[in-house]
Scaffold this active site. Structure first.
Site, mmCIF file in Angstrom:
data_model
loop_
_atom_site.group_PDB
_atom_site.id
_atom_site.type_symbol
_atom_site.label_atom_id
_atom_site.label_comp_id
_atom_site.label_asym_id
_atom_site.label_seq_id
_atom_site.Cartn_x
_atom_site.Cartn_y
_atom_site.Cartn_z
ATOM 1 N N LYS A 173 0.866 -1.176 0.000
ATOM 2 C CA LYS A 173 0.000 0.000 0.000
ATOM 3 C C LYS A 173 0.905 1.230 0.000
ATOM 4 O O LYS A 173 1.950 1.231 0.655
ATOM 5 C CB LYS A 173 -0.856 -0.033 1.276
ATOM 6 N N ASN A 213 -12.535 3.681 -6.332
ATOM 7 C CA ASN A 213 -12.154 3.766 -4.934
ATOM 8 C C ASN A 213 -11.690 5.166 -4.608
ATOM 9 O O ASN A 213 -11.075 5.849 -5.429
ATOM 10 C CB ASN A 213 -11.080 2.722 -4.583
ATOM 11 N N ASN A 224 4.609 6.440 -6.270
ATOM 12 C CA ASN A 224 3.258 6.733 -6.748
ATOM 13 C C ASN A 224 3.146 8.242 -6.883
ATOM 14 O O ASN A 224 3.065 8.950 -5.883
ATOM 15 C CB ASN A 224 2.268 6.170 -5.716
ATOM 16 N N CYS A 263 -0.466 11.621 -6.672
ATOM 17 C CA CYS A 263 -1.065 12.347 -5.544
ATOM 18 C C CYS A 263 -1.076 13.823 -5.848
ATOM 19 O O CYS A 263 -0.217 14.320 -6.572
ATOM 20 C CB CYS A 263 -0.250 12.133 -4.294
ATOM 21 N N ILE A 292 -0.881 1.252 -15.317
ATOM 22 C CA ILE A 292 -1.402 2.565 -15.001
ATOM 23 C C ILE A 292 -2.004 2.584 -13.592
ATOM 24 O O ILE A 292 -2.415 1.553 -13.077
ATOM 25 C CB ILE A 292 -2.501 3.009 -16.010
HETATM 26 C C1 LIG Z 1 -8.796 -0.005 -3.496
HETATM 27 C C2 LIG Z 1 -7.604 0.430 -4.268
HETATM 28 C C3 LIG Z 1 -6.564 1.083 -3.626
HETATM 29 C C4 LIG Z 1 -5.443 1.505 -4.332
HETATM 30 N N1 LIG Z 1 -4.424 2.129 -3.681
HETATM 31 C C5 LIG Z 1 -3.304 2.474 -4.357
HETATM 32 C C6 LIG Z 1 -2.192 3.054 -3.700
HETATM 33 O O1 LIG Z 1 -2.196 3.235 -2.491
HETATM 34 N N2 LIG Z 1 -1.111 3.390 -4.429
HETATM 35 C C7 LIG Z 1 -1.038 3.182 -5.770
HETATM 36 O O2 LIG Z 1 -0.015 3.485 -6.387
HETATM 37 N N3 LIG Z 1 -2.065 2.622 -6.431
HETATM 38 C C8 LIG Z 1 -3.191 2.264 -5.753
HETATM 39 N N4 LIG Z 1 -4.240 1.686 -6.429
HETATM 40 C C9 LIG Z 1 -4.134 1.497 -7.873
HETATM 41 C C10 LIG Z 1 -3.690 0.084 -8.223
HETATM 42 O O3 LIG Z 1 -2.424 -0.181 -7.709
HETATM 43 C C11 LIG Z 1 -3.670 -0.095 -9.754
HETATM 44 O O4 LIG Z 1 -2.773 0.837 -10.313
HETATM 45 C C12 LIG Z 1 -5.027 0.118 -10.379
HETATM 46 O O5 LIG Z 1 -6.056 -0.339 -9.520
HETATM 47 C C13 LIG Z 1 -5.182 -0.573 -11.726
HETATM 48 O O6 LIG Z 1 -5.021 -1.956 -11.626
HETATM 49 P P1 LIG Z 1 -6.251 -2.984 -11.436
HETATM 50 O O7 LIG Z 1 -7.254 -2.654 -12.467
HETATM 51 O O8 LIG Z 1 -5.621 -4.340 -11.585
HETATM 52 O O9 LIG Z 1 -6.776 -2.763 -10.070
HETATM 53 C C14 LIG Z 1 -5.365 1.264 -5.718
HETATM 54 C C15 LIG Z 1 -6.401 0.604 -6.362
HETATM 55 C C16 LIG Z 1 -7.509 0.190 -5.661
HETATM 56 C C17 LIG Z 1 -8.603 -0.498 -6.398
#
Ligand SMILES: Cc1cc2nc3c(=O)[nH]c(=O)nc-3n(C[C@H](O)[C@H](O)[C@H](O)COP(=O)(O)O)c2cc1C
Ligand SMILES: Cc1cc2nc3c(=O)[nH]c(=O)nc-3n(C[C@H](O)[C@H](O)[C@H](O)COP(=O)(O)OP(=O)(O)OC[C@H]3O[C@@H](n4cnc5c(N)ncnc54)[C@H](O)[C@@H]3O)c2cc1C
Ligand SMILES: Cc1cc2nc3c(=O)[nH]c(=O)nc-3n(C[C@H](O)[C@H](O)[C@H](O)COP(=O)(O)OP(=O)(O)OC[C@H]3O[C@@H](n4cnc5c(N)ncnc54)[C@H](O)[C@@H]3O)c2cc1C
Ligand SMILES: Cc1cc2nc3c(=O)[nH]c(=O)nc-3n(C[C@H](O)[C@H](O)[C@H](O)COP(=O)(O)O)c2cc1C
Ligand code: FES
Ligand code: FES
Lengths: 304, 252, 304, 252
Positions: C45, C69, C127, C130, C191
């Site tokens: 995270k 989210n 990341n 932000c 992404i």
């Molecule tokens: C609930 C949730 C929390 C996330 N928190 C972070 C985060 O803290 N840092 C980050 O770089 N990406 C975060 N992401 C983005 C994911 O790492 C990822 O880039 C994005 O969800 C696309 O991939 P997916 O479609 O497989 O989920 C989060 C995604 C979700 C769904």
């Protein structure tokens, strides 16, 4: 009696439901299925000055809750549109909005001049998501400057109100919106498709002949809604929202977010009657919420 | 089989319907299926399908009595069979349903079943569709499989070639995978024969508004200049097809 | 024996399947379900310097083939991570990649310095999606300049390789990618989520407490794949692809497009075993295609 | 009822399972359901659900014998019933299944059914769940409906208030819509009583990795500074709940 009519840049629409460009051809096919006069309006397939065949097949691919298209602006060209399609569309009591697209400012200008001579056109929708060949192939709509410039040139010649249709593939859509409004756009419509692709892992090749295509349908609805909300809360001109609208409840979301009207695209493929069902559903929603006019829900989402 | 009201009344051989296989957005598009039979009196509409991917799997999971969203009839359909010529119907795999309907229509309109040669082929015995209804029409279908597990050994195209050899004036009606249709088209071109091919394509809309199903055809002589200077012209399989004349399509 | 290992910026991964940031917490929960040493790697995270609670509920909403989210970077903070979470993660034989996020360059820098002292960290994923409070709240990752700057500052202090995680909410992701690579990024991952929203039409309010959220899941896969393809074809550093990867076949698409590894996010919610199933499915795919090493399929989509 | 192997063996009252209702991505998330009964011997796991939206509709359309993807048992579950105190179980609507399991477990562990008051309520008679199994346990449930169409007229909270009045030492176990739990919590706070509330939340993952289900609770005294200076602390309903102690949650 619930009043469904809205006003977009001086054009009165009997209801706020239009069909989106490229998702209704020039109206002939749908007119065989239902009375298209019931629609708030029709946006034609984007026209180019000369006709275009478009990309070779495969031109479409289904994705999860969406689809990609790389139609490549297949269209009959401005002449044939004016002589064959427009007279047909004029028979119907619905707003005919003509979408134009070009790779050079010059092209938009020439088309606008041609359309200025025509009756029965409610507005021009300028699709600025096309590659701008004069500036290296990036979309006109991708940057503030070229987006504003092409709208200004269109606006100078247009006899009809000009709607600028924005591309969602940008860092800050509000900047682009402000720029087109500053350059005279009478209304804004958004969003066009998101760039995407799918790969065939057995053939190890792209599923579309053009490699990438435009993503539309329910998958993109949340993205579209956020952009519509942001733009409608910034610009003073009316906003037409679209992107994944399948049902009346989706349409209501866009109107609450600030859209004065909506366009229905991909949904027309899945169910030809979708636009009419959305109109009916909109009326039901308003009745259930004791609203007298659809205008009263525009932008009414709570901000806190 | 569907209770399909007006669709069944209006249906012509070679036309198809769009079936929305789910009530939600997965899969998103409706799926096209040829009309296999239509009874204007009972309003019964029959399609025949093979389970292929998720859409057809959903259809197979439906129970009798459930409602499904159908849309049609769509497409140009086959031109009526000309009784003065010999006729060969060439069905590859799931190409059988519309050709059955065409044959039935011709028989009902008075054509003798003996004037029609019906070739029905598949990769192997397991994939052969039930051809019993063809016999009921009085046809004597030539069955073939690529691997020889049923009927003659060979592809539909192989058998077609054999059947064409002794004939002079003949019209071919073909339906099957595009790869087969391509071969059939080349065969007809070589023999300078006429025929009609019913194409497959992905069909987002099925009624001509999306251009997604387009296939390349030879550009008309009077087309004039185009912006994208294509050496091809595009036709929409759903509305300008699915039936094309032999020689019309530009194969890849 | 099929070789699944890949190399990302000097880090050897036993297989190319990682869990995505924010979709695996700090590994503890999943470790109760399966042996997380089987993963190619884990991305934590995103951490901030001080702990964060994150946005109040509702924090998530389901969309068609996707989810939004607005977690708001709930995390334990760098201290607690180093003292409680990292020792736990060190027990496993898998690459531990620490994601960091901040609103100021200063914050990234302080975290990088803290992490520089720690053992058992394979890489840092920055990341940069932000809001950059020093420059008016726009994402660091939204523009070339701030994106490059923050990566340069991190890189200067980092003892571990630095992966820059890009935001898709940009006009030209290739520009951003070039900028972070020019500033020292050892790899790129992409992404992050697309900005989106959903409105509750009965309550006329946003479904998320934060109004907008990030769209993830199958809905965004085509968009992610197109961006991965473009970036991987431009930059020389390895690319880690993600966005809607649910199955091995999705993972293969990303690798054919040019990703050297993939991250699995939303799929971990739907099925905790998804990453392992993807690893197994990848092996099956390679076997079926007579490939000896997964490295041999990276970037192998036909370009014509 | 599922053949659920280990899940049934491990299940404790108040825990839940995640059910993937479709094989595709609509709806995307699995859906949480409280364990209503679990038989470690037969490995049968029972849930009871109301058809609410598309996920539960899909579940209802499943036929016996079909496979579904289950995941669990999840959550902390209820603390075991303390036999020294009076116990009231308050179930609103679909809150009944886990409280039945809790009561059954307590009875099996030797608690006299007479020490437990079970309140089972719903909006109206039609929405009342079948309470026959409660009688089988030897319980005498107090039935109530908001509209008085069955049992006492009044909400679960109204009835709970009446039942609490004569009692001094009592523990309340409540499950139902969050709006009801909020009222119960206020009631307990006023009476300075202890109790446990099983919360509802949207649950993308169900096992603690996404933070999506988080609920606001009072921050611990020793929390220290946070970046976002929140006056609340967040707990994940799926893993730190779904059962919370009375007084713990910060209601909106
Ligand atoms: C609930 C949730 C929390 C996330 N928190 C972070 C985060 O803290 N840092 C980050 O770089 N990406 C975060 N992401 C983005 C994911 O790492 C990822 O880039 C994005 O969800 C696309 O991939 P997916 O479609 O497989 O989920 C989060 C995604 C979700 C769904
Ligand atoms: C005019 C017309 C008539 C048809 N009539 C029949 C019929 O009578 N009976 C019958 O069984 N089938 C018929 N088909 C084919 C049928 O439409 C497909 O089998 C069906 O769409 C598959 O859907 P699915 O969801 O099961 O598979 P999908 O999951 O859509 O398919 C799996 C894969 O196959 C590819 N694919 C799917 N459909 C096609 C296609 N049409 N062409 C090329 N590739 C494709 C997809 O890209 C996908 O990768 C017809 C098609 C057309 C165009
Ligand atoms: C720990 C736990 C245990 C549960 N146990 C049971 C049980 O034993 N039996 C039972 O019938 N139900 C139970 N539920 C509720 C059940 O999970 C929902 O009814 C189900 O998820 C609805 O799914 P759906 O797809 O049918 O509806 P959806 O289409 O998801 O729901 C329609 C609308 O309701 C909203 N919604 C859905 N679920 C919830 C929720 N949980 N909280 C708030 N709003 C929601 C959605 O946002 C959506 O707008 C439980 C929930 C939790 C958290
Ligand atoms: C097949 C297809 C063709 C399209 N052609 C055009 C076009 O010519 N001009 C244009 O401005 N938009 C075009 N669009 C974009 C739509 O008008 C609309 O902006 C987009 O699809 C999002 O709406 P939807 O999700 O309702 O389809 C096309 C979309 C599709 C799916
Ligand atoms: S399927 Fe849409 S035009 Fe043919
Ligand atoms: S549902 Fe994911 S943390 Fe609780």
């Amino acid at each position: 009696m619930i009043d469904l009519s809205v006003n977009i840049a001086g054009v009165r629409l009997k209801n706020p439901v239009l069909t989106a460009s490229g998702c209704f051809s020039y109206g002939e096919e749908a007119s065989e299925i239902y009375d298209i006069s019931r629609l708030g309006g029709i946006v034609t397939k984007s026209l180019t000055y000369l006709p275009r065949e478009g990309h070779p097949p495969p031109k479409v691919v289904e994705t999860d809750s969406g689809m990609l298209n790389a139609i490549g602006l297949s269209n009959v060209g401005i002449d044939k549109f004016i002589f064959e399609k427009l007279p047909f569309l004029r028979q119907f009591d619905t707003a005919c909005i003509v979408s134009i697209a070009g790779s050079r400012v010059e092209e938009y200008v020439k088309m606008t001049e041609r359309l200025a001579e025509c009756d029965g056109i409610a507005a021009i929708e300028a699709n600025i998501s096309c590659p701008n060949v004069d500036e290296g192939g990036l979309e006109f709509g991708a940057y503030r400057e070229p987006a504003g410039r092409v709208i200004a040139e269109i606006k100078r010649r247009a006899k009809q109100p000009v709607i600028a249709k924005l591309s969602p593939n940008v860092t800050d859509i509000v900047e682009i919106a402000k720029s087109v409004v500053a350059n005279g756009a009478d209304a804004i419509s958004l969003i066009n498709t998101l760039v995407g692709t799918v790969i065939d892992i057995e053939k190890r090749s792209f599923k579309l002949s053009n490699k990438c295509g435009g993503l539309s349908g329910p998958a993109i609805r949340p993205v579209a809604l956020a952009m519509v909300y942001k733009v409608a809360n910034t610009v003073k001109v009316p906003v037409i929202g679209m992107g994944g609208i399948m049902t009346a409840s989706d349409a209501v979301q866009f109107m609450l977010a600030g859209a004065s009207a909506v366009e229905v695209g991909t949904a027309c493929f899945i169910d030809p009657m979708a636009p009419l069902k959305i109109i009916d559903g909109l009326r039901d929603y308003l009745a259930r919420h004791h609203e007298k006019s659809v205008k009263d829900i525009i932008g009414k989402v709570r901000r806190s | 089989m569907f209770d399909a009201g007006d669709i069944a009344t209006a249906a012509k051989p070679g036309q198809f319907i769009q079936v929305k296989t789910s009530d939600d957005c997965f899969p998103l598009w409706p799926r096209p299926f040829s009309i296999h039979d239509a009874d204007p009196v009972t309003a019964h509409l029959t399609i025949m399908f093979r389970i292929y991917g998720s859409g057809t799997a959903q259809m197979a999971a439906r129970r009798p009595g459930e409602l499904m969203h159908l849309f049609g009839p769509l497409g140009n359909g086959f031109p009526a069979v000309d009784g003065n010529l010999d006729v060969i119907l060439a069905a590859g795999g799931i190409g059988l349903p519309p050709l059955y309907f065409l044959a039935k229509d011709a028989v009902e309109k008075g054509l003798s079943p003996h004037k029609m040669t019906f070739i029905a082929g598949a990769k192997s015995k397991l994939e052969l569709l039930n051809e019993a209804r063809l016999f009921e029409l009085g046809l004597r279908p030539v069955i073939c499989t690529d691997d020889g597990t049923a009927g003659r050994r060979g592809t539909v195209v192989d058998v077609l070639e054999q059947e064409l050899a002794p004939r002079q004036k003949v019209t071919v009606y073909a339906c099957g995978p595009n790869a087969m249709l391509r071969e059939v088209d080349l065969l007809l071109a070589r023999g300078n024969l006429s025929g009609f091919l019913s194409l497959e394509a992905l069909m987002p809309c099925g009624y001509g508004i999306c251009s997604g199903c387009a296939v390349r055809v030879h550009p008309p002589a009077d087309r004039g200049p185009t912006d994208d200077r294509c050496d091809y012209h595009l036709k929409r399989v759903c509305i300008e097809g699915p039936v094309f004349s032999a020689g019309e399509v530009m194969w890849d």
